[in-house]
Design an enzyme around this catalytic site. Sequence first.
Site, PDB file in Angstrom:
ATOM      1  N   GLY A   9       0.840  -1.194   0.000  1.00  0.00           N
ATOM      2  CA  GLY A   9       0.000   0.000   0.000  1.00  0.00           C
ATOM      3  C   GLY A   9       0.878   1.247   0.000  1.00  0.00           C
ATOM      4  O   GLY A   9       0.505   2.285  -0.547  1.00  0.00           O
ATOM      5  N   ASN A  10       2.079   1.129   0.593  1.00  0.00           N
ATOM      6  CA  ASN A  10       2.990   2.280   0.644  1.00  0.00           C
ATOM      7  C   ASN A  10       3.670   2.550  -0.690  1.00  0.00           C
ATOM      8  O   ASN A  10       4.106   3.667  -0.943  1.00  0.00           O
ATOM      9  CB  ASN A  10       4.060   2.061   1.717  1.00  0.00           C
ATOM     10  CG  ASN A  10       3.437   2.046   3.104  1.00  0.00           C
ATOM     11  OD1 ASN A  10       2.403   2.675   3.320  1.00  0.00           O
ATOM     12  ND2 ASN A  10       4.050   1.324   4.010  1.00  0.00           N
ATOM     13  N   LYS A 121      -1.973  -4.460  12.614  1.00  0.00           N
ATOM     14  CA  LYS A 121      -1.909  -4.012  11.210  1.00  0.00           C
ATOM     15  C   LYS A 121      -2.251  -2.527  11.116  1.00  0.00           C
ATOM     16  O   LYS A 121      -3.377  -2.133  11.412  1.00  0.00           O
ATOM     17  CB  LYS A 121      -2.911  -4.848  10.401  1.00  0.00           C
ATOM     18  CG  LYS A 121      -3.143  -4.379   8.988  1.00  0.00           C
ATOM     19  CD  LYS A 121      -2.076  -4.864   8.047  1.00  0.00           C
ATOM     20  CE  LYS A 121      -2.171  -4.192   6.701  1.00  0.00           C
ATOM     21  NZ  LYS A 121      -0.932  -4.311   5.945  1.00  0.00           N
ATOM     22  N   LYS A 206      -1.287  -8.510   3.513  1.00  0.00           N
ATOM     23  CA  LYS A 206      -1.284  -8.891   2.089  1.00  0.00           C
ATOM     24  C   LYS A 206      -0.083  -9.758   1.721  1.00  0.00           C
ATOM     25  O   LYS A 206      -0.159 -10.563   0.798  1.00  0.00           O
ATOM     26  CB  LYS A 206      -1.380  -7.670   1.175  1.00  0.00           C
ATOM     27  CG  LYS A 206      -0.170  -6.759   1.179  1.00  0.00           C
ATOM     28  CD  LYS A 206       0.588  -6.768  -0.104  1.00  0.00           C
ATOM     29  CE  LYS A 206       1.800  -5.898  -0.061  1.00  0.00           C
ATOM     30  NZ  LYS A 206       2.567  -5.767   1.179  1.00  0.00           N
ATOM     31  N   LYS A 264       6.878  -8.941   5.675  1.00  0.00           N
ATOM     32  CA  LYS A 264       7.394  -9.272   4.336  1.00  0.00           C
ATOM     33  C   LYS A 264       8.372 -10.443   4.431  1.00  0.00           C
ATOM     34  O   LYS A 264       8.315 -11.398   3.646  1.00  0.00           O
ATOM     35  CB  LYS A 264       8.074  -8.051   3.701  1.00  0.00           C
ATOM     36  CG  LYS A 264       7.101  -6.915   3.390  1.00  0.00           C
ATOM     37  CD  LYS A 264       7.801  -5.696   2.834  1.00  0.00           C
ATOM     38  CE  LYS A 264       6.821  -4.579   2.502  1.00  0.00           C
ATOM     39  NZ  LYS A 264       5.951  -4.149   3.608  1.00  0.00           N
TER      40      LYS A 264
END
Lengths: 306, 306
Positions: A9-10, A121, A206, A264
């Site tokens: 999203g970033n 989150k 995600k 991640k």
Amino acid sequence: MRIVIAIGGNALLQHGEIASFSHMQTHVEQCAKALAPVCQVHEVVLVHGNGPQVGLLALQNHAYKTVPAYPLDCLVAESQGLIGYLLQLALANVLTRQTCVTLLTQVEVANDDPAFRTPTKPIGPFYTSAEKRALESEQPHWTFTQMNDEWRRVVASPAPKAIIEQSAISQALANKQLVITCGGGGIPVQRDASGKLSGIEAVIDKDASAALLARKLNADRLIILTDVDGVYQDYGLKSAHLLTTLSIDEANQLQLAQGSMAPKVEACVDFVTKTGKTAAIGNLNQISAILAGEKGTRINLNKALA
Amino acid sequence: MRIVIAIGGNALLQHGEIASFSHMQTHVEQCAKALAPVCQVHEVVLVHGNGPQVGLLALQNHAYKTVPAYPLDCLVAESQGLIGYLLQLALANVLTRQTCVTLLTQVEVANDDPAFRTPTKPIGPFYTSAEKRALESEQPHWTFTQMNDEWRRVVASPAPKAIIEQSAISQALANKQLVITCGGGGIPVQRDASGKLSGIEAVIDKDASAALLARKLNADRLIILTDVDGVYQDYGLKSAHLLTTLSIDEANQLQLAQGSMAPKVEACVDFVTKTGKTAAIGNLNQISAILAGEKGTRINLNKALA
């Protein structure tokens, strides 16, 4: 190669920018240009984040008092519509050889996932201490976390267990579509004892959903793209340096920031451990070099393979 | 049979109800139960309206002042996410033999469509005269139309020219998926001289998009479902009676309310004229009887065929 690519999203919005349409559109178009060369050559599945966008939807919902705010699962669904559309439109304008489709995607989670007790989150914008205090009094059930000298709202982020639309995703890939799926980690749903599905309030990570998807689709690579060049040792310090390769043992020993690099690396470790294949983390604008092993951080079962 | 079914935004919400999650969920679950028997037997493509929902998104966007309101094409995309998700979830819980997928769908319109000069498509809630005056001063570029003694916001509703994701829809059907597509009439996009697509502010009529889709997919039937039993002569008067069959000549001569029954009849006439096949308009809860020709209003090329 079949590649699952997750975009943060970033990467679709920069720190400090408001989540406006014009900012989104600019970044989505840059993103599509960066991805196009890879999408033309490989079989690509695209997963995107939605932190800033689902946070905005929540703020808009709470600002309009006439209708009660919708639950988070519905807002994730709306963010899949918004971001999927903008990506699909931008990709259609740069791709020459294939078409692109966005599938609304539900992802099953356990309703007793411990994540429901400890929200982690981050969603929505960064707040000053004063803004955060004002929001706390308006929305007493919201939880916030401090990030340096700013604050962000955090919500529960349970682990993805199953991708409800998995067969439709496989079929679309078999039909040579570039598939956008599991947007924002997927719409969180739970299954009761009778098998009935219902929505549940959460935002799934995600990267975790992308790793699950990559395993289920038997993908050759999982690539997680963000706005930094890879995993750093001592990130933010003078001694900071990019780690170009990591074994899963090394990856597991890293001390990383929750809510940014940690999920991640965890997603990559999950994929690599269970498949023996390679994952990578890197900068969206270096996607081709990351695939070639020249940029970013590659994660393999053993260091020797890197 | 291959059937394109269009469900009105009003079948998902009743007049006077606020567009809340709980109301939506109740109606969507009823809708799924009503549709299930037909979906189990036939190849079904589902198109839904979004008037109340896209109107709510616009009001929420304008209530939160920190980020400028997103353009209507983005809000239609969000409504495809929301309504597609709720329908897909509800259908998954009642269907036993197939799976259901929602495809985000862009629909091309002409940027010189005369509809951009004369907004006709109602979105959002019904307003009293006082509420409408208050909104007019806040949002001077919004247009309103009177409906009996209430008001609704109206937006441009250009004619659909092409469905961008048509091939993906055909592929999903070939793979035995129940397909939800063209939600809210589709996300409106325009194509410039170089072929580049971009969003455009409008809400396409979902019945018009359903008729185009039914033609392009070579569907056997177009069925438009709403909360009334079909097309009435003298609707609202003492002499009102249901018209069980109509030729296209008869349909063309009817005097009908803009924004409610008129676009439904026009969509049926378009499909029947260009394909020679049958269309029908009726009550969502009578879908099986409508297909059997026992309920609703059937529209055929000639009266004799009815």
